[in-house]
Design a protein around this motif. Structure first.
Motif, PDB file in Angstrom:
ATOM      1  N   UNK A  14     -22.488 -22.096 -83.628  1.00  0.00           N
ATOM      2  CA  UNK A  14     -21.696 -21.137 -82.865  1.00  0.00           C
ATOM      3  C   UNK A  14     -22.390 -19.792 -82.725  1.00  0.00           C
ATOM      4  N   UNK A  15     -23.654 -19.739 -83.118  1.00  0.00           N
ATOM      5  CA  UNK A  15     -24.442 -18.534 -82.916  1.00  0.00           C
ATOM      6  C   UNK A  15     -24.975 -18.562 -81.493  1.00  0.00           C
ATOM      7  N   UNK A  16     -24.769 -17.509 -80.734  1.00  0.00           N
ATOM      8  CA  UNK A  16     -25.263 -17.484 -79.365  1.00  0.00           C
ATOM      9  C   UNK A  16     -25.921 -16.148 -79.069  1.00  0.00           C
ATOM     10  N   UNK A  17     -26.954 -16.171 -78.252  1.00  0.00           N
ATOM     11  CA  UNK A  17     -27.634 -14.945 -77.866  1.00  0.00           C
ATOM     12  C   UNK A  17     -26.732 -14.130 -76.974  1.00  0.00           C
ATOM     13  N   UNK A  18     -26.496 -12.879 -77.356  1.00  0.00           N
ATOM     14  CA  UNK A  18     -25.604 -12.034 -76.564  1.00  0.00           C
ATOM     15  C   UNK A  18     -26.392 -11.057 -75.713  1.00  0.00           C
ATOM     16  N   UNK A  19     -27.322 -10.335 -76.308  1.00  0.00           N
ATOM     17  CA  UNK A  19     -28.131  -9.376 -75.581  1.00  0.00           C
ATOM     18  C   UNK A  19     -29.564  -9.558 -76.035  1.00  0.00           C
ATOM     19  N   UNK A  20     -30.499  -9.471 -75.127  1.00  0.00           N
ATOM     20  CA  UNK A  20     -31.895  -9.625 -75.484  1.00  0.00           C
ATOM     21  C   UNK A  20     -32.454  -8.341 -76.039  1.00  0.00           C
ATOM     22  N   UNK A  21     -33.461  -7.814 -75.429  1.00  0.00           N
ATOM     23  CA  UNK A  21     -34.134  -6.640 -75.961  1.00  0.00           C
ATOM     24  C   UNK A  21     -33.538  -5.349 -75.411  1.00  0.00           C
ATOM     25  N   UNK A  22     -33.376  -4.384 -76.295  1.00  0.00           N
ATOM     26  CA  UNK A  22     -32.984  -3.047 -75.895  1.00  0.00           C
ATOM     27  C   UNK A  22     -34.029  -2.090 -76.446  1.00  0.00           C
ATOM     28  N   UNK A  23     -34.838  -1.516 -75.578  1.00  0.00           N
ATOM     29  CA  UNK A  23     -35.884  -0.610 -76.028  1.00  0.00           C
ATOM     30  C   UNK A  23     -35.270   0.734 -76.376  1.00  0.00           C
ATOM     31  N   UNK A  24     -35.480   1.166 -77.606  1.00  0.00           N
ATOM     32  CA  UNK A  24     -34.873   2.412 -78.060  1.00  0.00           C
ATOM     33  C   UNK A  24     -35.818   3.596 -77.935  1.00  0.00           C
ATOM     34  N   UNK A  25     -37.108   3.338 -77.918  1.00  0.00           N
ATOM     35  CA  UNK A  25     -38.077   4.435 -77.783  1.00  0.00           C
ATOM     36  C   UNK A  25     -39.433   3.853 -77.455  1.00  0.00           C
ATOM     37  N   UNK A  26     -40.222   4.596 -76.711  1.00  0.00           N
ATOM     38  CA  UNK A  26     -41.584   4.158 -76.397  1.00  0.00           C
ATOM     39  C   UNK A  26     -42.467   4.356 -77.609  1.00  0.00           C
ATOM     40  N   UNK A  27     -43.334   3.381 -77.866  1.00  0.00           N
ATOM     41  CA  UNK A  27     -44.175   3.415 -79.062  1.00  0.00           C
ATOM     42  C   UNK A  27     -45.067   4.658 -79.092  1.00  0.00           C
ATOM     43  N   UNK A  28     -45.501   5.132 -77.918  1.00  0.00           N
ATOM     44  CA  UNK A  28     -46.397   6.294 -77.865  1.00  0.00           C
ATOM     45  C   UNK A  28     -45.701   7.534 -78.383  1.00  0.00           C
ATOM     46  N   UNK A  29     -44.430   7.681 -78.052  1.00  0.00           N
ATOM     47  CA  UNK A  29     -43.680   8.882 -78.401  1.00  0.00           C
ATOM     48  C   UNK A  29     -43.005   8.801 -79.768  1.00  0.00           C
ATOM     49  N   UNK A  30     -42.851   7.597 -80.290  1.00  0.00           N
ATOM     50  CA  UNK A  30     -42.050   7.422 -81.502  1.00  0.00           C
ATOM     51  C   UNK A  30     -42.691   6.374 -82.405  1.00  0.00           C
TER      52      UNK A  30
END
Length: 282
Positions: A14-30
């Protein structure tokens, strides 16, 4: 005690993928603040969530987006840690801790009650105060003046969590006093709990206070009892170092006021103790 289970069975299916990737910050800046070895995937936190408890975590019916206080807290923490986020919807709460132990996700963000039994097997960071309430249909609250009034009644509760365990404990205590057994109806989804209440299939629901208040505010139910079995609520982790990074971030959020601001937005009670890691060997 009699048990009736509704919804799906206890299974990882009953585990299902709800949301894929959410980018929280760019690697260069953070620069990422969590070691690769502390995560299932370097630079990414896999977060499980059971979004059936408005206003704490739920799916907005109009936008289909995840919303709620716990969602905002989790997003703010992971953004500060410069981590991408992969949210996994878990429909059966009972699979969440086993899934964490099995390495299916890095973190549980769904309001896990803090208990001595749980910190023997997983790492936890307390960040919220919560308690259990009894919800009835509007006009029926006067029928439940004390917890003893639950004896002999059909009471709905979510599967596999603190609330179910406490309701079973209460049932045993009432029977020891010679009172009738509680008829416990176990549901897989808080929304279904309240549909059953509205339809007269249960006499009352045994849920967390925040959810009970939300449904009462909507006019669907009425809060009869509250403040039962108070306990901290925590974020849960499979890795101690990741948990420590989150605890440190919460400490900073409390210092700058952003932690308090999220709780004030929802009118909820903050954890007034230290943000520390509890778990195996600690």
């Amino acid at each position: 005690m009699s048990l009736a289970r509704t919804g799906s069975a206890f299974s990882a299916a009953f585990i299902s993928l709800f949301i894929g990737y959410t980018t929280t910050a760019a690697a260069v800046d953070c620069p990422i603040k969590v070691a690769d070895s502390s995560l299932l995937t370097p630079g990414e936190a896999v977060v499980s969530i059971n979004p059936v408890s408005p206003p704490m975590q739920y799916v907005d019916p109009k936008s289909g987006e995840l919303k709620g206080m716990r969602v905002e807290v989790g997003d703010a923490i992971l953004e500060r840690l410069c981590l991408k986020q992969k949210k996994i919807r878990v429909d059966d709460f009972g699979t969440m801790i086993p899934g964490l132990q099995a390495g299916r996700w890095d973190m549980i963000n769904t309001g896990v009650f803090f208990t001595d039994a749980r910190i023997k097997i997983i790492y936890m960071v307390r960040y919220e105060n919560q308690a259990i309430a009894v919800s009835t249909r509007p006009g029926d609250a006067s029928k439940f003046k004390t917890v003893e009034d639950l004896a002999g009644k059909t009471i709905g509760v979510d599967i596999g969590g603190y609330e179910e365990n406490k309701l079973k404990q209460l049932d045993q205590e009432l029977q020891a006093k010679g009172l009738p057994a509680i008829k416990i109806a176990i549901f897989n989804d808080t929304n279904i709990d309240y549909q059953a209440l509205k339809a007269g299939q249960v006499d009352a629901n045994f849920t967390i206070e925040a959810v009970a208040k939300e449904y009462a505010d909507r006019g669907i139910s009425q809060v009869a009892l509250k403040g039962l079995y108070p306990s901290p609520v925590a974020l849960a982790f499979r890795n101690k170092d990741f948990a420590q990074a989150v605890a440190d971030t919460l400490t900073k959020m409390k210092a700058d006021g952003s932690y308090q601001a999220i709780f004030d937005k929802y009118g909820k009670s903050i954890w007034d103790g230290p943000f520390d890691v509890k778990g195996p060997g600690i």
